[in-house]
Every structure is written in C-alpha cells, then in structure tokens.
Design an enzyme around this catalytic site. Structure first.
Site, PDB file in Angstrom:
ATOM      1  N   ASP A 123       0.818  -1.206   0.000  1.00  0.00           N
ATOM      2  CA  ASP A 123       0.000   0.000   0.000  1.00  0.00           C
ATOM      3  C   ASP A 123       0.855   1.261   0.000  1.00  0.00           C
ATOM      4  O   ASP A 123       0.322   2.370   0.007  1.00  0.00           O
ATOM      5  CB  ASP A 123      -0.940   0.010   1.210  1.00  0.00           C
ATOM      6  N   ASP A 148     -10.121  -5.796  12.239  1.00  0.00           N
ATOM      7  CA  ASP A 148      -9.997  -7.210  12.596  1.00  0.00           C
ATOM      8  C   ASP A 148     -11.123  -7.664  13.524  1.00  0.00           C
ATOM      9  O   ASP A 148     -11.845  -8.619  13.233  1.00  0.00           O
ATOM     10  CB  ASP A 148      -8.620  -7.479  13.228  1.00  0.00           C
TER      11      ASP A 148
END
Length: 774
Positions: free
Chosen positions: A180, A365
């Site tokens: 990224d 998450d």
C-alpha cells in the site's frame, strides 16, 4: 483438551446454569443488611477462606476450585458496590455531588469490567493441532497476504522469505506482498521527495518478489487502509472467477495467481512465521467446516517502551502475555475468539460473504470477527507461538498504536454495539461487550487519579464513608480483586503492572476517547512505526503531563494536612485519600521512567535459545562443542568452555547446528567479541554473509525464525512464578524509584550539558574579545 461439539455445548450449558443460580443467590444476599461489626467479621472469614482456596490446584486441573474463588470474590465486590450505592451517596453540595457521582460511575465501571472478566475467564480451554491428511490433494489451498505500507524493506523481505519457506505443499500456497506504499496515489504524490521514496521502495519490493517467486500486488488509491489493501486482492481474485467481469490485465497487475486459496493467512509485514505455521493451523478448518477463524498469539522479539525504559524485559511476562496466554483461551470457550489483525487464518468463502474485511471502524480485525460470529460461524484459538514480530520501540509510537486500538473498539461499542447484533449468542454478546467496553479505562483511570486530589486540595467530599466502613467494605473488595487477578493471571502478569500500563496510556487515550464519542466516524487508521532505532537517550515530548501530575500530587500532601486542620471532621476521608494519593505517586514515578527513552541501536533483536552446536575452524577442520544462548537474523550468541578456547584461532568459523525438524545447517560466522563468564567464554558472533545472497539469507532465516519449538521454550522462560500482592507492590515501588531516578539523572545530564555548552561559548567569546583588544 478439545471437547467434542456436543460435549462443549453441554459443559458450557451446565456452567452457565450453575453460574446463573449462584450469581442470583449472591446478588440477593449482597443486599442483606449486616451491622458493621458483622460485616467486618464476614469479610474476614471470607478472606481467610480465599487464602486457603488460592492454594487449590489451578487451571486446568482445578476448574471448580477456580469457580469457588471467583464466587467469593464476586460476593465481596457486590457487597461493596451495594454499600457504595446505598450508603455513601449523599448530597452535600453541587460540586461535591458531581465529583462524587463521577467517582461512583468510575468505580461501577471498574466493577463491571471485573465481573465481565470473571465470566470470560471462567472456563478457559487449551486446544491442540489436529493432524493433517496424508494425501496432499485433500489439503486446502492457502493465500498468504503480507500487507505493508511504509515499513523498512528489510523487514518485509524477512517475512516474505519465511512465508515462502513454509512446510506445506508448494502448489497449495502462494505468497502476496500487498504494497500500500506503492499505489498510484503514492507514486504520483505532489511532494517529489515522497514520490521518489515510494517509487524506490516499490521497486525494491518488486525485486524481492521476483527473486523469491512470490506475488507483488498494489492498487490505485489508499482507500480504507489495511482492510482496503487486503480487500483489493480478495476482490481481484473474485473478478478472475467471474468470466464476464474477468479483466486479465487487471488481475495480472494485481499479482493474482491461477487459483484463489480456500484459506487466507494474514501476516503483518513484521510478523515472521515459523515453518510449521500452516501444519499447525490448517487442520482446524478441515475438522470444522463452519470455522471462519483460527487465531494464534502475537509474540514479540523486542521489548515495548515500558519494558525497555524500565529495564524489565524478560524479567517477567510481557504485557501482551495475559491476553494471548490466558484471556483469549477464555474467549475461545465461549466461541468468541476474535481476529487480532495478524497471525491468523481465515476461510475465504465466509469472508467474502461479508464483502471482505470490514472497514467501518479502524479496528477492522475485531469488527470482521464480530460480523462473522453474527452469521453463526465459529472461531478457534491456538495458544502456540507461530510468529515472531516487533512491538513499538518508542513511547510515542506505543501511544499511536494504543490510541488506534481504543478508538476502534469504542467505535465498535457505539456503531456496532454487540448487545444489538442479531445472530450473536448472548454469551458472545457479553464477551464482545467486555472487549469493547474495556477501552473506556482511560476515562476511569483519570478519574481515579484526580479524585483524591479534589478532597485534599478543596475539601470536596467525593467519598462519604468512615475509616471503619472502608476497612469493612472497600478493603475486602480490593484485597479479593487483586488476589483474584493474581490467582488467575499471576503467571502472565505481575501485580500492579496493569495499573502502570493503564496509567501511562490514560492521559493520552482520554482525548482520543472523547473525540470518537463526539464523532464516531472521525478516527483515521494510523500505521504503527516499527524497527525504529534510537541513537541516544532522550526525554519523550509526551513527558510533560506526568511532571505536572507529580508536582500536583506532592502538593496534595501539604493541602491535605491544611484541609485536615481546617475541617477535622474529614479526618477519615483525608487519611484514605492520602494513602490513595501515595499509591498514585508510586505508579506515577514509574511512568517517569517510561518517558525517559533509552537508546536502541540494535537493528535486529535477539531472543534467548538453549541448544548445542559445533564450531568448525576452516583451516584445521576441528569441531568445538558450543552452546547457543541467543539468536537474531544478524548474529548469534554462543558459549564455549574455558578449556577449549585455546583451540580457537582466528575469527571466521562454520557453525554446524540443527533445528527440531532435524534439518542441519552450516552457517558461516565471525567472532566479533568475547568475554569471560566464569569457566566459560561468551562469544558474540555475526553471520558472515552477503545480504544480497538470497540463498544464504534464506538459510539463516530458516534456522533463526523457522523453528516454533524455540519460541515455545522462550514462552516457558518468560513466565514468572506468581508473587504475592505485597511483593508486587514492593516491586512496583522499586520500579518507581529506579525509573524516576533514571529520568532525573538523564534530565540533569541534559541540563548540565546545555549549561556546559553555554559556558563554553561564553568563554570563547570573552577570549576572542581579549585577543581583539590586545
């Protein structure tokens, strides 16, 4: 042990019934009236029973003894809360009532978290890895995702090498570096320096991917941070499966191979996996077709800032050990083990049902796990160290990480409150509620710190109770609470260490918490810096609040005496607040040690080892038996007996060693230093290799990071014996004096250095003026 599904449900049901009945009985009896004398006698009897019960066998042999201890502690805490609710709350003035209410709410919050913690940890389970099928065709395929943003290329390379070397059929897994930091958005940054850095880093990662035969993937824009990075690859794989939407060029550019893995292993780019990671985890998914997650512990090779700056690393369990070594086992019993962002395997099929990783909060998450649990899928937790990673090096980076965790979990609490999530079982709701509600501790800790000062400075009656009432109700509750924490987690967390960690975070988490309460959608994902080197000691810029609080707390003693003199009726309350203030100061002194940053020049951290090997001198061929005592990717520590040291001529040797998989290595090492250690000599060696030699580097990575058995031994050595609450108090007191002493010496040295430099400049100027006149 692993119970069959029906056995697990039955044991959970029986436990819930028993706990429910006992809880209702205790709640009812907690409201029963007793005279102060009888209450004190009852508390004394129950504390004596607890003292005996603490000696009962602990988990896993003594499950029912564990529940007995919890029930007694629960009763004492409920008695205290009833006393606080019915006796101590009275209106004596506007500000007194406001501040007393805040303290009462903070205490109620603490007791709620305490009770939820009992529930979560009532019946922890320890799982063992199921065996894998002998036929490789029956094994699920796995995609290994390594998301990265701005971390050093060397860190990503180590993880990619280790991931490519896993003991799993090569045609059944593929590794992806998800960069990224190399997006089109980054490469086209308006700042030419940033754009050049992004291009250079992206090219380096592409070269690493080519050399290892793994895939490199990036995207156009940095949307939704880590979750968006992973989801891009998930969606690109899905587009390949959809023939109508299939864009071959797009999929190839994203590094998508010929098939999509059944499972996905997600590794932070600084989390290096052991070679048996998939062997130990994949079997759970074969055994349970409805399993969406298998989480493993995060094990860190380096000390966090608290451990480093207070010099307590490996002198006791690390801070994360309680969560991964104890609490997560309790969550697993309730089918509430959740995704922790890395070192976890997920089933692609179920993940795609929710559109990939969730991105409504910055803790993608836990949010993802919450959504999949709500769909009725299962999770599991394997308490075995299968990765080795890096924790933040500086206090500043530590706060960045914890602020993100706090904001993300409070986002879940507000935006996706577990109590209102359809599909969750009620015990899953309790577990998720506890996990998210816990992160309000920053607010409660600040209230607990400032409350005694309100009475000492201004005579505000925040706690309307006599000293006798405190001894009859509050002290038994505190003794039982600390005793229970030590009973459950003594091998994973020493007494009062939690107070230190929570206090050091609280004053910086408070504004982060308030901001997310006011604007739940406002938090932005911030990457935690890793592998930061500190070339010298320095005072953290975050130290100022702790100095101010220390000064105010010390002044509290003088104002307390003055308040006592002016209003003798507050004597009992003042004595309690003075003792309370003293405890706060002890914790605060330790905090001063944390904010004095100690230098960290080691690029690659070492972890302890204990195994035999042989050193071979190339010229003679003689092999000398040695003992390996520590390892890192850059070097190795070995010990040789004093009687064979004379056989060692020169500095370059070949180290013959093996791992628990019975794989042998011959690694070239160079002796850099040696020191006498009794009848032995300790040698500090570096691996003699060219960093660009991929084969040599892979061999060293396999030896140093590939064997999870070493980390299991390290796990055992990290555990300390449980110490009493009193000994824990003495230790935290010692940490306070040593930490604040180091801080004072460091600050004084900086001041003296500055003064010395100033005087030097003054003398030089005077000297030049004299010369000019002459």
């Amino acid at each position: 042990m692993i119970l069959p599904k029906w056995g697990h449900r039955v044991s959970r049901g029986l436990l819930l019934m028993a706990c429910g009945v006992i809880f209702l009985l205790f709640v009812g009896s907690a409201w029963a009236y007793l005279s102060l004398t009888h209450q004190m006698l009852l508390s004394l009897i129950l504390l004596c029973v607890l003292g005996v019960a603490f000696s009962f066998p602990r988990y896993p042999q003594g499950r029912f003894g564990r529940l007995l201890v919890m029930m007694i502690c629960l009763f004492l805490s409920l008695r205290y809360w009833v006393f606080r609710s019915t006796v101590t709350l009275s209106y004596v003035g506007f500000w007194d009532a406001i501040l007393a209410a805040l303290l009462y709410l903070a205490e109620t919050y603490g007791i709620l978290i305490y009770l939820f913690g009992m529930f979560v940890n009532a019946w922890p389970i320890e799982r063992h890895s199921p065996s894998l099928p002998r036929e490789t065709d029956d094994l699920p395929s796995v995609d290994i995702y390594i998301p990265t943003y701005s971390e050093p290329v060397e860190i990503v390379q180590l993880t990619a090498i280790a991931a490519s070397q896993l003991n799993y059929p090569p045609d059944k897994f593929a590794v992806y570096i998800l960069d990224d930091g190399g997006t089109a958005q980054k490469l086209g940054d308006s700042d030419p320096v940033k754009a050049a850095f992004a291009r250079e880093r992206a090219e380096a990662l592409k070269e690493i991917a080519r050399s290892l035969g793994v895939f490199y993937a990036t995207r156009d824009e940095n949307l939704s941070a880590k979750a968006g990075n992973i989801n891009e690859s998930l969606m690109a794989c899905e587009c390949r499966l959809d023939e109508e939407a299939f864009d071959k060029v797009s999929c190839i550019n994203h590094g998508i191979h010929q098939g999509c893995g059944d499972l996905i292993l997600i590794l932070d780019c600084d989390h290096v996996p052991a070679r048996d990671f998939l062997q130990k985890t994949v079997g759970f998914f074969i055994k349970d077709p409805r399993l969406f997650l298998l989480q493993t512990p995060h094990f860190f090779i380096n000390p966090d800032p608290v451990e480093k700056n207070l010099e307590i690393f490996r002198k006791g369990p690390s801070e994360n050990e309680m969560f991964y070594g104890a609490v997560h086992l309790g969550l697993d019993f309730w089918n509430a083990s959740f995704f922790c962002g890395s070192a976890a395997v997920l089933r692609r099929k179920f993940l795609m049902e929710t559109g990939g990783l969730s991105g409504n909060t910055i803790t993608e998450d836990a949010e993802t796990a919450l959504g999949l649990h709500a769909k009725g899928y299962n999770s599991a937790y394997l308490n075995q160290r299968l990765i080795i990673g890096l924790t933040p090096e500086t206090f500043d980076d530590f706060i960045v990480q914890r602020s993100r965790w706090a904001q993300g979990m409070i986002q879940i609490f507000i935006l996706k409150n577990p109590f209102f999530q359809k599909g969750l079982t009620w015990h899953q709701k309790l577990c998720y509620f506890n996990t998210s509600f816990f992160w309000f501790f920053g607010v409660a800790r600040v209230i607990f710190y400032l409350s005694p000062l309100m009475l000492l400075f201004f005579g505000v009656r925040i706690y309307n109770a006599s000293l006798t009432q405190v001894l009859a109700y509050a002290m038994p509750h505190l003794i039982a609470a600390y005793g229970l924490a030590n009973y459950l987690f003594g091998k994973f967390r020493q007494p009062f260490i939690s107070e230190l960690y929570e206090t050091i975070q609280s004053f910086y988490l408070l504004p982060a918490i308030v901001s997310v309460i006011l604007k739940p959608q406002s938090p932005v994902f911030k990457v935690t810096p890793k592998a930061v080197s500190l070339k010298k000691d320095f005072l953290s810029h975050l130290a100022v609040p702790f100095y101010l609080l220390l000064v105010i707390s010390i002044m509290g003693y003088f104002f307390g005496v003055y308040t006592w003199y002016r209003n003798p009726n507050l004597a009992d309350s003042i004595m309690v607040c003075l003792a309370w203030n003293t405890f706060n100061i002890i914790i605060l002194l330790s905090c001063l040690g944390v904010v004095w940053e100690r230098r960290q020049v080691r690029g690659m951290h070492r972890y302890p080892a204990d195994e035999t090997a042989e050193l071979e001198a190339g010229e003679t061929g003689i092999r000398i038996p040695v003992k390996i005592v520590d390892l890192s990717i850059s070097g190795i520590g070995i010990v040789v007996n004093d009687d064979v040291i004379e056989k060692m001529n020169g500095k370059n040797y070949l180290l013959h060693c093996s791992d628990s998989y019975h794989q042998w290595y011959a690694l070239p090492v160079t002796v850099m230093n040696q020191r006498k250690r009794g009848r032995q000599v300790a040698l500090g060696c570096s691996f003699n290799m060219d960093r660009n030699d991929l084969a040599a580097l892979t061999e060293i990575v396999n030896f140093v990071y590939g064997d999870s058995r070493r980390w299991a031994l390290s796990k055992a050595s990290d555990r300390s014996r449980s110490v009493s609450t009193f000994v824990g108090l003495l230790r935290i007191l010692k940490l306070g004096f040593t930490g604040s002493g180091a801080n004072a010496r460091g600050v004084l040295s900086v001041i003296f250095g500055a003064v010395r430099g100033w005087l030097h400049q003054v003398v030089l100027k005077l000297f030049y003026r004299v010369e000019e006149k002459s």
